[in-house]
Each structure stands twice: as structure tokens, then as C-alpha cells.
Enzyme design. Structure first.
Site, PDB file in Angstrom:
ATOM      1  N   ASP B 125      -4.090   5.746  -1.929  1.00 37.42           N
ATOM      2  CA  ASP B 125      -3.658   4.488  -2.529  1.00 37.42           C
ATOM      3  C   ASP B 125      -4.858   3.815  -3.185  1.00 37.42           C
ATOM      4  OD1 ASP B 125      -1.723   2.583  -3.155  1.00 37.42           O
ATOM      5  OD2 ASP B 125      -2.326   1.324  -1.469  1.00 37.42           O
ATOM      6  N   HIS B 132      -4.283  -8.278  -9.432  1.00 32.89           N
ATOM      7  CA  HIS B 132      -4.084  -8.211  -7.976  1.00 32.89           C
ATOM      8  C   HIS B 132      -5.422  -8.317  -7.242  1.00 32.89           C
ATOM      9  CE1 HIS B 132      -2.672  -6.934  -4.026  1.00 32.89           C
ATOM     10  NE2 HIS B 132      -3.567  -5.963  -4.032  1.00 32.89           N
ATOM     11  N   GLU B 198       4.179  -4.068  -1.763  1.00 36.34           N
ATOM     12  CA  GLU B 198       3.258  -3.950  -2.895  1.00 36.34           C
ATOM     13  C   GLU B 198       3.948  -3.127  -3.970  1.00 36.34           C
ATOM     14  OE1 GLU B 198      -0.681  -2.646  -1.708  1.00 36.34           O
ATOM     15  OE2 GLU B 198      -1.198  -4.682  -1.071  1.00 36.34           O
ATOM     16  N   GLU B 200       3.971  -0.823  -6.867  1.00 38.48           N
ATOM     17  CA  GLU B 200       3.044   0.158  -7.433  1.00 38.48           C
ATOM     18  C   GLU B 200       3.830   1.255  -8.154  1.00 38.48           C
ATOM     19  OE1 GLU B 200      -0.017   1.637  -4.846  1.00 38.48           O
ATOM     20  OE2 GLU B 200      -0.048  -0.177  -3.608  1.00 38.48           O
ATOM     21  N   ASP B 230       4.213   0.064  -1.341  1.00 41.25           N
ATOM     22  CA  ASP B 230       3.223   0.238  -0.279  1.00 41.25           C
ATOM     23  C   ASP B 230       3.405  -0.909   0.721  1.00 41.25           C
ATOM     24  OD1 ASP B 230       0.889   0.861   1.144  1.00 41.25           O
ATOM     25  OD2 ASP B 230      -0.356  -0.301  -0.224  1.00 41.25           O
ATOM     26  N   ARG B 234       0.161  -7.622   6.641  1.00 42.53           N
ATOM     27  CA  ARG B 234      -1.046  -8.388   6.267  1.00 42.53           C
ATOM     28  C   ARG B 234      -1.848  -8.866   7.469  1.00 42.53           C
ATOM     29  NH1 ARG B 234      -1.626  -6.511   1.307  1.00 42.53           N
ATOM     30  NH2 ARG B 234       0.164  -7.001  -0.008  1.00 42.53           N
ATOM     31  N   GLN B 237      -3.652  -5.908   8.898  1.00 45.01           N
ATOM     32  CA  GLN B 237      -4.712  -5.562   7.940  1.00 45.01           C
ATOM     33  C   GLN B 237      -5.921  -6.485   8.091  1.00 45.01           C
ATOM     34  OE1 GLN B 237      -3.193  -5.416   3.946  1.00 45.01           O
ATOM     35  NE2 GLN B 237      -5.121  -4.801   3.022  1.00 45.01           N
ATOM     36  N   LYS B 250      -0.986  -0.069   6.815  1.00 44.95           N
ATOM     37  CA  LYS B 250      -0.361   0.624   5.688  1.00 44.95           C
ATOM     38  C   LYS B 250       0.377   1.879   6.134  1.00 44.95           C
ATOM     39  CE  LYS B 250      -2.482  -1.839   2.353  1.00 44.95           C
ATOM     40  NZ  LYS B 250      -1.852  -2.367   1.129  1.00 44.95           N
ATOM     41  N   THR B 254       5.751   4.047   3.287  1.00 44.02           N
ATOM     42  CA  THR B 254       5.544   3.873   1.851  1.00 44.02           C
ATOM     43  C   THR B 254       6.790   4.445   1.194  1.00 44.02           C
ATOM     44  OG1 THR B 254       3.145   4.131   2.095  1.00 44.02           O
ATOM     45  CG2 THR B 254       4.080   4.515  -0.102  1.00 44.02           C
ATOM     46  N   GLU B 360       0.417 -12.560  -2.912  1.00 39.06           N
ATOM     47  CA  GLU B 360       0.020 -13.301  -4.118  1.00 39.06           C
ATOM     48  C   GLU B 360       1.072 -14.337  -4.518  1.00 39.06           C
ATOM     49  OE1 GLU B 360      -0.618  -9.142  -5.718  1.00 39.06           O
ATOM     50  OE2 GLU B 360      -1.699 -10.346  -7.202  1.00 39.06           O
TER      51      GLU B 360
END
Lengths: 418, 418
Positions: B125, B132, B198, B200, B230, B234, B237, B250, B254, B360
Site C-alpha cells: 500500500d 491526502h 481509504e 484507493e 484500505d 485509526r 494505527q 490495516k 482490504t 480527512e
């Protein structure tokens, strides 16, 4: 436990790595045979494909040894792992009634080339040796902030590249990479200048899981162990690793020793994890003695010269066991598969002579080592052969791992020349 | 390029995702058939196993479609990829002489369940969307230090877990993990409270390599693209990611969209990477227009309620192309294999409505979103269904990706209950 005697006489010496107590699993080929599974006993290898075809080994309806890897045996689960070990012990023990049937299936080790013993599904590398983490942290952040705040609470790890795992004896090509010298404003693409080893053990997952598992379940899921050298490009790592961790610095190669020493062979050598200033959370707590007393050493031989032992340490220096690492690995629900490989993290003891990387041994290059040959080393030079060795010492016998070795080749002059 | 007409009439609508121009590759099953390879054309799926068995598709001596994944076709290399696309286009084009032979091999999409279209070898990844990286960096370090020093020089990436990749439609179980609240001194083991998406794209490697490859070679090695979510915990993480990067945060899952849109189908939509303040080093330089103009959107539907589009952006917002990421991935000599999957990194545009993660969109939870249903969201709640969508807009036709969707299930009450 003392030495179990075998009719393979070379296995009965007190310092031989592969007595009947060990029975490690590898993959070999000879001038006459394609790669196939084999079991080391003294100076001989038992051809498992031939043993299965002859009916001497019969673990059920499915052929497990028509493939050149041990994954199919692992898939059968712990009961079959135990049955195989029991059967091999009976076949090879002194006084076995089947000696005459087994003898023709033995291949002298000197005639065999060794290959990857299993197919690596995915590879994870941990950072779970406290002295190593403290040393590296001290170099980068000073001794007060050496250990990150999470370090004493979870085994820190990152995913590596399974495709980069190679068997001992494979030459290691010095990589190119993007580097930034402290005295330059901009990075450049250059051959690595600070190429290093990391002395680790690798645990092989033999039971798949699809959700969080306990430390006990994780311990039961481990099939065996190998020596592991996590080759590391320190200058590439320094530039790339923030904020998402090491990537290309660790992707050139990871070498493993060619014989899987089973967890069953290591049972007599279990030992406790160290005292902890913070109690681990319940899901990571020890469920018994989880480390192993395994003496480890690193030697370095410059091209055409004798080897010098540059470090000696022990697997009992880990803060987290492989089972605790595997249990943590599953907390998020991450599916684990047969053939997953977990690197322990660099194993360093407290003394200077016990450090498992040149980064620590030369303190970031500031204190070069002097080898017995008079050569100096801060990091690895082209032509160096680096060898990891390890064994557990029993009462009159050893459980040896066989060497994990690799020679450094010069970087390609132009990596894009075709 | 305009719409290519097919005798499958549902494929000829200007806003259908799967016109003859697209021909994406998936794996499907029906009540009567096991999973097998299929090609989407309008509302139908061409059964590739049947097409090969009937002789309508004949790409050489080897059967490529007796397996439920596209890896065997990828292994054949770009010349065969092109030949297959040419043959499929001929078979399905308006006026094809073989319509009557192909028609019985079509399965209505409504009768099909979709599966993983390929076997993921390894998964990497990246973090290669500038907006971002800037947004996340600003939240953590302030706008002056938002981008790490290396960010404008190399595509930052980390290895993920191939075992965690699932196909769209798979439910996503909220993970447990070790967290530390800012108002606590010690961590705890709890269900994730800040579960995020996420947005992607995923690039699929179709040509293996065993050393550094150029950006052009990397571009040639990419087989196709999928949408990729993904899923990110948080709070896990934040506690775990220093110093070695994201790990369990993560590893829960996915998700990818079920149809591989081939690079060949996307050729008309190539576009340039953005202007750069630092010239890239030679081995990473663009070799032509390397990004793609692909409109992307994210929608969120609370349990039993309508979906709200919470973000719209475009794949052309990337700073590094997938080919540049792949080229960087090989610099150290890292071997790449057929079926390797490269996540682009989260794709965010400059505007607030163009952000590809809730982190975000809600600015770390400080500015919750209000959905069209009146519900507020900072992060994902149990029962939410999250869907990524994407298409390239041609002149009177679209190249669609099909949805990448997942519903959040409540965390297990006790992850260790058996």
C-alpha cells in the site's frame, strides 16, 4: 532428556547438530534427484518421497511428500506432526527392526544441495528484542527516549516481502537505493553504503487462523523455527522509513537456514520471558515458558580469509515470544496462513559482544570492529561471507540449526543495463 | 474513441459500465456452476471456461481458464493479453459471425455471484496522493511540516497483508485492537472506535521481475486496475505505527472491486502527473502520461437508509503513478510476482468534498459530516455500508469499475470466545 541413539552412527556424537533428538526438515536434491523433502540425521538425509512411496511413512490417505516443500505436512495439523516425529524416531532409533529398509533411502549430506524448505506465504518481521530496540533507539533519540511508548505493551512489527526470502547459501547482491547523505540537500540513487545483517530467528506458522487467537493457540500453531538474517540497507532505511516504516531497505533478501527445527524438538529448552515493568494485557500474557534457550553466533569472513565470530547471544534475550507475536498479529482479525514466516526481530544481549547487527556492534559506524584477520568493519563489504549459527545445548547432545550463510556480491554497475 | 457496438444490446448504453470498450475480467459462479473466469459485457458475463472448451477462445497449447482466477492468463504476458482482448472484441462486436456460438455461453449478471478475480500474491500500500498526505500531515504535525522530507522524492509505501484482501460485498467485522486514549496512561484492548475507509485504486502486477525495472517496464508489467478500500483502524494505527509503520490497523480487511479493468481498456484516458517542485531522479521519471482520468466517488448508507455521496475525486490527483510505485518497489532488487497488488494510497482532491477518508472529511473527528439522512458521521458506525464507485468518461461511453462495497458488522463481544 539425554542423547537418543540412532543406528546412523554419525548422529550419535555429542556435538553433532542433527542427532535423533532433532530430526529437522529440509528440501534437498542430488545429481540424480529433483528437489524433495528430507530429514537430517547425522551426516545423512532421509528421502521422504522415497520413504512415503515405500510405505515406511504412511500418514493417511494423502501423499504429503510428492512436493518439494513441507507445507503439505504442516497443513495436516499438530496431531500428524506428532505422529510423523514418533514414526521417524522409531525408524531411525538404534535397534529399529526396519533399519535394513530405511538404509537404502538415506542420502549422504555431502551429495545434496539444499533448497527452501517451505513456501513462504507471507513474511512479517518484528522488533521484539529489548536490547536491540534500546540500542537503536539510543543512537537515534538518546537513552531517555530509546524505547517508543508502545514498545513495552505490544510486539512492534511490520510486514515484509515473502518474495525476498532465500535459503542459506544464496549470494546477496548489494542493492541500489535512494539515499540522502547528511551533507547533501537532495537524495541520490546509489549503491547502498551501509549494508548490514540482523541476527534473528524465524517462526513458521503451521496452522491457519481467521480471527484473534490466544497466546496458547498461537504457540500450538507454530510448526518450527529457522535462523533468519534480515539483511538491511541502513542508509536506504534512514531516508525512507518515516512515516510508514522500512520498505526497500529490507526487500533485497532475507536468508533462512535450510533445516526447519520443529517446535517438538525444542520442547526441552523452553525458558521464561524476562520480568516486565508493565504487565502485559490479558490477550498477550505468557501461558508458560515461551522462549527457548538457544545459543546464537554471527561470524564474518572477508573474501578469501578466515571467519571471525563477531557476536554471541541467545534467543532467550527476547522480550516477546514468537507465540506472543503471532497472537498480536491476529488481534485485528488478520487471517494467518500455513507457511507464514515471523522474524523475531534482532536478538542482542546486554553486552557489546552480544549485539546482533553491525549497526549496534559498530555503534552506527563510529566504532569499527577489528576482525581476527586485522580487517576493520563498520558495515559489510563486497566479498564478505556472513554466517549465523545456533544450537540448543542438551545433556550430551545438541539441537543444531545448520548455518544461515550469505556472501555479499558487488552492486550492479548499472541496474538498468539489459 | 467512441462507443464500440456489441450485439449484446445492454452493453450499448452511453452510461453502462461494461460496454465493448471495457471487457473487464472477473470470477463468477451461479447456482449451477463453480467459480470460473468471466468477462463482463453489458448485463451479461461470458463464461471463459466454456468459451475455451468450445474452442472459441484458443490462446495456445495451455488451458488458461480451468482455474477460478486470472493469474494464469496474466502469466502469459502482454502479447497474449492483447490477443485475448482482440479476440473478445471480435466475438462480441455487432455483426460478429460467431454470435450464435457465443450467445449460449453468456450468463445474466443477475444470476451470478462474484468472487475474488485473482489470487493476490503480495500486497503493498502506498501513500502517494499529495492532498491526502498533506491533510494527514497537517493534522499530526501542522501545515509547515505536513509532508515528510522524502515525500516529494520517492513514493512512500509499506507492505500490507495479502491474506486480508477480500472482494466487494464481503462484510467487514469491526476489529479489536490495542489502543491508548489520550486521557489514559496505559493502553487497553478494545473494539476500534475510529474505523475508517481509504479510497484507493489497486494496480495488479502481471509480469514478474527479479531486479530493478524502469518506469516504462513497470508500466508494461501492469495488467489492470481495481477500486480498493484500505479499511483503517485509526486509533489502533495511532498507537502502533511508530517507529515501523501501520500493522494491525490495516490488517482487518482490504476490499477490491470484482472486475479487473485492463490497462488496455484505460489507454484512451491517460493523463499527466502534476508539476513537481523537485525533479524526480532519473529512475522514477515519467515516461509519458502515466495517470488516468477516472472519476471516483464514495457513498455511505446507514443501516436501512439511503446512501449519501460523501466524496468525489479523480485518480488524476496522484503525485506518483502506479508504474512509478512499481519501479520504486524494485529498486532494492525486491522480486515482484504475478498477482502482486499495489494500492495507490488514498486519493483526495484539494477541496473538502474531495477527500478520500473520513479522517480527512471529519478532520480527525472534529468536524462530523451530516449525511442526507440527517445522520452525523465522524467515523464508520456498525451497519454502515460504504461503497466506492469509479468510471472513465469517454465520448458517448464509459469504462466502469463496478462497485467496491462493504458493510460494517459490530465487533465480536468476546473475540476469544470459542
Amino acid at each position: 532428556m539425554t542423547l537418543l541413539k540412532s543406528w546412523v552412527s554419525s548422529a550419535n556424537s555429542a556435538d553433532h547438530p542433527f542427532p535423533l533428538n532433532n530430526l529437522p526438515y529440509g528440501v534437498f536434491s542430488t545429481a540424480d534427484t529433483d528437489p524433495r523433502c528430507g530429514v537430517a540425521i547425522g551426516e545423512m538425509i532421509l528421502d521422504m518421497q522415497a520413504a512415503e512411496h515405500s510405505g515406511l511413512i504412511d500418514l493417511g490417505d494423502v501423499a504429503l511428500f510428492d512436493v518439494p516443500f513441507w507445507n503439505d505436512l504442516m497443513e495436516e495439523g499438530p496431531a500428524v506432526w506428532g505422529a510423523l516425529r514418533e514414526r521417524l524416531t522409531a525408524l531411525l532409533a538404534e535397534g529399529s527392526a526396519e533399519q535394513s529398509k530405511v538404509e537404502p533411502l538415506l542420502v549422504p549430506m555431502g551429495q545434496a544441495a539444499l533448497h527452501m524448505p517451505f513456501m513462504v506465504s507471507e513474511y512479517t518481521d518484528f522488533y521484539a528484542g529489548r536490547n536491540h530496540a534500546f540500542n537503536v533507539g539510543t543512537m537515534f533519540r538518546g537513552p531517555e527516549n530509546a524505547l517508543p511508548p508502545n514498545w513495552l505493551h505490544i510486539p512492534i512489527g511490520y510486514n515484509g516481502r515473502a518474495s525476498s526470502v532465500v535459503v542459506s547459501g544464496t549470494d546477496i547482491r548489494r542493492p541500489w537505493g535512494q539515499l540522502k547523505s547528511p551533507d547533501h540537500d537532495l537524495p541520490a540513487f546509489l549503491p547502498c553504503r551501509r549494508f548490514d545483517l540482523e541476527l534473528e530467528m524465524g517462526a513458521i506458522v503451521g496452522v491457519a487462523s481467521d480471527g484473534p487467537i490466544t497466546v496458547k493457540e498461537a504457540d500450538d500453531a507454530i510448526f518450527g523455527y529457522v535462523l533468519l538474517n534480515d539483511w538491511s540497507a541502513r542508509d536506504i532505511q534512514a531516508w525512507e522509513y518515516q512515516p510508514l516504516g522500512p520498505f526497500q531497505a529490507k526487500a533485497t533478501a532475507t536468508s533462512i537456514s535450510p533445516w526447519i527445527v520443529t517446535k517438538l524438538a525444542l520442547e526441552p529448552f523452553r525458558t521464561d520471558t524476562p520480568e516486565r515493568e508493565f504487565e502485559l494485557l490479558d490477550h498477550l500474557k505468557d501461558c508458560g515458558p515461551m522462549l527457548y534457550d538457544i545459543d546464537l553466533s554471527v561470524s564474518l569472513a572477508p573474501e578469501g580469509k578466515d571467519a571471525t565470530t563477531i557476536a554471541r547471544t541467545n534467543f532467550d534475550q527476547m522480550y516477546y515470544s514468537s507465540a506472543q507475536q503471532l497472537a498480536h498479529h491476529t488481534t485485528s482479525g488478520c487471517p494467518m496462513n500455513v507457511g507464514d514466516l515471523l522474524g523475531s526481530g534482532t536478538i542482542s544481549g546486554p553486552a557489546k559482544s552480544e549485539r546482533g547487527s553491525l549497526l549496534e556492534l559498530s555503534w552506527g559506524g563510529k566504532e569499527p570492529l577489528t576482525l581476527d584477520t586485522g580487517d576493520e568493519r563498520s558495515f559489510l563489504l563486497d566479498g564478505d561471507t556472513l554466517t549465523l549459527s545456533g544450537h540448543a545445548q542438551g545433556d550430551g547432545y545438541r539441537i543444531g540449526f545448520g548455518a544461515c550463510s550469505g556472501k555479499i556480491l558487488a552492486a550492479l554497475a548499472d541496474p538498468y543495463a539489459r
